[in-house]
Structures are given as structure tokens and as C-alpha cells.
Design a protein around this motif. Sequence first.
Motif, PDB file in Angstrom:
ATOM      1  N   GLY A 170       0.803  -1.170   0.030  1.00 46.24           N
ATOM      2  CA  GLY A 170       0.145   0.097   0.160  1.00 46.24           C
ATOM      3  C   GLY A 170       0.648   1.189  -0.223  1.00 46.24           C
ATOM      4  O   GLY A 170       0.277   2.368   0.150  1.00 46.24           O
ATOM      5  N   PHE A 171       2.065   1.058  -0.072  1.00 47.57           N
ATOM      6  CA  PHE A 171       2.944   2.243  -0.170  1.00 47.57           C
ATOM      7  C   PHE A 171       2.676   3.029  -1.662  1.00 47.57           C
ATOM      8  O   PHE A 171       2.187   2.378  -2.550  1.00 47.57           O
ATOM      9  CB  PHE A 171       4.247   2.277   0.025  1.00 47.57           C
ATOM     10  N   ASP A 172       2.889   4.552  -1.642  1.00 42.95           N
ATOM     11  CA  ASP A 172       2.584   5.400  -2.786  1.00 42.95           C
ATOM     12  C   ASP A 172       3.743   5.192  -3.518  1.00 42.95           C
ATOM     13  O   ASP A 172       3.740   5.584  -4.985  1.00 42.95           O
ATOM     14  CB  ASP A 172       2.142   6.642  -2.268  1.00 42.95           C
ATOM     15  N   GLY A 173       4.855   4.562  -3.307  1.00 43.99           N
ATOM     16  CA  GLY A 173       5.917   4.551  -4.108  1.00 43.99           C
ATOM     17  C   GLY A 173       7.246   4.266  -3.028  1.00 43.99           C
ATOM     18  O   GLY A 173       7.000   3.813  -1.782  1.00 43.99           O
ATOM     19  N   VAL A 174       8.365   4.039  -3.738  1.00 43.18           N
ATOM     20  CA  VAL A 174       9.457   3.899  -2.854  1.00 43.18           C
ATOM     21  C   VAL A 174      10.671   4.935  -3.080  1.00 43.18           C
ATOM     22  O   VAL A 174      10.637   5.518  -4.145  1.00 43.18           O
ATOM     23  CB  VAL A 174       9.959   2.466  -3.279  1.00 43.18           C
TER      24      VAL A 174
END
Length: 361
Positions: A170-174
Motif C-alpha cells: 500500500g505504499f504510494d512509492g519507494v
Amino acid sequence: MESLLSGYQLGATTLNNRVVMAPMTRSRAVDGVPDHNTALYYAQRASAGLIISEGVPISRQGRGYLYTPGIYSQRQVEAWRTVTDAVHEQGGRIFAQLWHVGRVSHRSIQPENGAPVSSVAVAGGKAFAYDELGEARDLAASQPQALDETGIETLVDEFRQAAANAIEAGFDGVEIHAANGYLIEQFINPVLNTREDPYGGATLESRSRFLLDVVDAVVEEIGAESTGVRLSPYNELGDMPLYTDIAETYLHITDALNARKIAYLHLAAQQQLIASGLLEELRKSWKGTLILAGGLSAAQADRMIADGLLDLAAFGTPFVANPDFVERTRNSWPLAPVNRSSFYGGGAEGYVDYPAYHQAG
């Protein structure tokens, strides 16, 4: 604070303001898995335009410090989902910082007590690991072994998988951690990296290759607009030596990252970065979003954004003791002092028990 508190479009991610909560290791995951306090900690700070998580090891081999939450097992992925859900429920956005410490580790926390890995077999830095009595403490890092090209390919794939896991969680990016003396910088630094293969330190291209291979793999997996990179020119953490062509090195890397159109470049603000004029050079060269972290005041960050020197400003320590740092900044409320003795390890105290400011009267 009109500039700092204005909204911003970061790739596909809409930010409510330009305040970034910087990545900060807190060493609270006793078994390497985020828990309910992790979710509460990040949710309390979700008014930041963007949260960049603490460093998240991409593998057991990537760990250099006890009690850091990884993202290489399904159990960890599921646990991180509770964290990202909590942040999103509060209207926040969060990227995972993908981390491999390289040589800054110790055999006691490596798989099968093996040697850490690095660009070359030269020891450096300190780890938080187990001593001979099984006690957790700061220790000199163990002697590493140099990665061969097959090992490098394996690591690139582990970064790719970690990025996929982050999106599943569920992260929006890395954010790819290529700073602070950890594995990727151990390839970038030509004094340390004396390899004589395509990943060696003889040319800018060869010592940048590992970073760019990782970036390409992550971008292929999750897209450029969801990928950021953290760099630290003039870094000496982890026993990293300075060298003569630092500016040339990072301008070369910036050009290569420009071609890949990643979401952002995140710079750690060593004093020399600003004093040398390299920050201004990088700003002119870099076409995308620029984040600066390291000792900025809100007023200083607001001026730098207004002047076009950066796009987003990252704050670390202020967020530890001030979960409502954005609200305090907006209302000119005073900042609470931080208890540095509880930065690392422990439980809720000094982690999720800092109160929000309540205006008198």
C-alpha cells in the motif's frame, strides 16, 4: 509559510503541502515486523505532505541494525499494509525507503552468521547487533566479502522485489537509499570501490552502474513516477572517504537519473553541499522534483522553495517530538523538545506518546 505549506503534485501523487517527514530509523520492530505502534506513529504524523519511511531492509542480508522492519517476507508486507492504511485514512501519503546496508553490518545478524557484502572486502562503519554474549549493542562492522557479478544481479532483483512488495503493502512509492555510506554508496565512492570489473571505481559510468541497474529494475517494476532516489554528496558516515571529483560524480548521476524521469531526487544536506555551490549546480541540472533534508528550519525551507532552490523540504528530528509539526508550523506554535535517549529501541515511550500542541485559551 505560503510556499512550504502549498500543495504539490509529485508524479501521480498529490501532496497537501511540501513538508516531507524524513526517513528515520527508530528500531522498534523487535522481530523485524511493523506493529500497532508503527501504524500509530506514522498515522500521527500523516499531516506531512509526504512521509518517507524509516529504512526498510530488502532482505535479511540487507540488515545492519537490530529491530528494523523489513519488507522481504509476506508477514512484513501484510504488517506494512496496516501502516499505510492508517496513514491514508488520515489523508497522508507514504513512500518506503528501500535499504541495504552493505558492509555496515555484523555476522551475528546475517543469514547463517555469514559475512556482510560490499563493493570490496574492506570493513567500515558500526552495526547494532549481538556481541559474543548475545547482548544487543553497537559493534564494529564485520569484515565484508566483495560481491561478484552474480551476487550483484541477485541484489538488483531483490530491490525489484522489495519495490513490488512495497506497492502490495500500500505504499504510494519507494525511495532507493543510495546515501549515508550504505551499499549503493559503497559502489559510488571511488576511494573505497577499487573493483576492476564493469562495477569498479575507475570511471563515473562503472561506479554509477549498480545504482542505475537498481533504478532501472525498480522503474520497470513500479514505474518512474513512483520511484525516488536519496543521495548524500560529501557524506562521511559509515567511514566513507571524501574524494576529489564529488561534484562531477553527482552531476553525472543526476544526468543519468534525469534520463529515467524518476519522481524525485532527495539530497542529504551536508554543510559542504551548500557551501561548495553543488546544491545550486544540481538544482540547475535536475529536471524533476528536488527534496532537501538536514537541519532546515521551516522559515529557511520556505525561502528556499520560494527561491526555486528546492521543491520539497524534509524534516527529521522535529517530527519525532512534534507529530503535528505541520500544524505547529502553520500556526507559529512552539516546537516541543525531543528526548534523544529514546530515539532508538524501546516501546511506546518516546515514540507514540508525544502529544499534539493544544493552544492555550
